[in-house]
Design an enzyme around this catalytic site. Sequence first.
Site, PDB file in Angstrom:
ATOM      1  N   LYS A  86      35.147 -16.717 -22.438  1.00 37.57           N
ATOM      2  CA  LYS A  86      33.739 -17.056 -22.168  1.00 37.57           C
ATOM      3  C   LYS A  86      33.440 -18.558 -22.211  1.00 37.57           C
ATOM      4  CE  LYS A  86      33.607 -13.491 -21.186  1.00 37.57           C
ATOM      5  NZ  LYS A  86      33.534 -13.369 -19.749  1.00 37.57           N
ATOM      6  N   GLY A  88      34.526 -20.535 -19.524  1.00 37.19           N
ATOM      7  CA  GLY A  88      34.622 -21.054 -18.164  1.00 37.19           C
ATOM      8  C   GLY A  88      36.001 -20.839 -17.545  1.00 37.19           C
ATOM      9  N   THR A  89      36.764 -19.908 -18.097  1.00 35.76           N
ATOM     10  CA  THR A  89      38.122 -19.628 -17.627  1.00 35.76           C
ATOM     11  C   THR A  89      38.139 -19.237 -16.147  1.00 35.76           C
ATOM     12  OG1 THR A  89      38.269 -18.520 -19.778  1.00 35.76           O
ATOM     13  CG2 THR A  89      40.215 -18.423 -18.363  1.00 35.76           C
ATOM     14  N   HIS A 156      44.764 -16.941 -23.375  1.00 38.94           N
ATOM     15  CA  HIS A 156      43.795 -17.220 -24.438  1.00 38.94           C
ATOM     16  C   HIS A 156      44.534 -17.468 -25.763  1.00 38.94           C
ATOM     17  CE1 HIS A 156      40.363 -16.405 -22.006  1.00 38.94           C
ATOM     18  NE2 HIS A 156      40.431 -15.097 -22.017  1.00 38.94           N
ATOM     19  N   TYR A 245      33.389 -27.435 -20.459  1.00 40.77           N
ATOM     20  CA  TYR A 245      32.601 -26.781 -19.407  1.00 40.77           C
ATOM     21  C   TYR A 245      31.331 -27.573 -19.120  1.00 40.77           C
ATOM     22  CZ  TYR A 245      29.733 -22.934 -17.439  1.00 40.77           C
ATOM     23  OH  TYR A 245      28.915 -22.142 -16.665  1.00 40.77           O
ATOM     24  N   GLY A 313      25.948 -19.011 -15.764  1.00 39.15           N
ATOM     25  CA  GLY A 313      26.659 -20.251 -15.427  1.00 39.15           C
ATOM     26  C   GLY A 313      25.838 -21.491 -15.731  1.00 39.15           C
TER      27      GLY A 313
END
Length: 345
Positions: A86, A88-89, A156, A245, A313
């Site tokens: 969570k 911005g992968t 991750h 991000y 976003g």
Amino acid sequence: MAPNAPYEICFVPKSREEEEEDEKIYKRYKEIIATTLPIAGGLLGEPMYQYQGFWYSSRVGSVGPLAVQDHFRARASDILIASIPKSGTTWLKSLAFAVINIKSHPPSVQQQHPLHIFNSHDLVPMLEIRLYNNDFNGNRIPNLDILPSPRLFGTHMPYTSLPQSVTLSGSRIVYICRNIKDNLVSMSRFIIKMRLALSLEPMKVEDILEWFCKGRCVIGEVIEHALGYWKASLERPQNVLFLKYDKMVAEPALHLKRIAEFMGCPFSSMEEKEGVVHQIIKLCSFENLSNLEVNKTGLSDGGFLNRAYFRKGKVGDSANYLSPKMMEQLDQIIEQKLHGSGLTL
Ligand code: A3P
């Protein structure tokens, strides 16, 4: 019918003896987890286990991290997209994929681009969640040797748990993290959606955040995850690129150029003149990707809905969900954990 994701070629047919051998390997990891590691319930009703200081959900990786450590052989040309969930992968994977494949898939031809056909997690598969996840690969060890260089993978896993070959080979790692509060709110919203899809009792953001602060997947872990990669980026800047991000949202072109340069494929001045940087930004934008059919429907890693990877976003959305008391509590934890590191989140 949905086409096979490109990485599926790694699961080449094996002889019966080889299949049995693979099954034995995964069975051994399951035994190690069940008999030697701390186990606790997760937020999606699944067991979690603590391995090398970090909690893993059996839903997103099962025995994956152990298998990755033993079986993944990195190449110097490999690029790993590493992140906290969570943060911005999905976006970073899309950008990296678009850059690496710029010649074979020019971003000017957007309709036919693989990102219009596949979710980015299918184009840049997670090592522990997809490739070495026995629950999703039918207990098979993938043959990653057949993939051409440069190979792009996601993970991750914390820096300290990456297989030794990643550091020894000199593979490059692009790491993304984000403002912790936004990260936790994004995670909470994701969990709420998934609980609904799994017919689990609904939970509120505040309850989930309390749970993060007190229990497993503690906030400290998110911070320690970022700290591990932060330190590595200071020690080995040519191998680890540390991104935020929030900064990428503010200046996407600048960051895209940094990413391309770091990955060893900087944009030529001709490409820049032709507007390739902006074509990639547009192709990978939240607006474009979230409105594609493939991302509105379909499932990805761990059986998650593709559409769950796209919410708002936006930077700063946590202010709409967190009470002043919760903000203060988080600020204290963040300050305490990051103190003296030079990192702000
Ligand atoms: P929000 O929940 O704050 O909207 P991950 O990919 O690591 O699971 O992170 C998901 C977060 O990234 C979500 O944040 C999601 O909306 C956001 N995101 C997904 N695709 C994006 C894109 N193309 N550009 C910017 N943000 C994106």
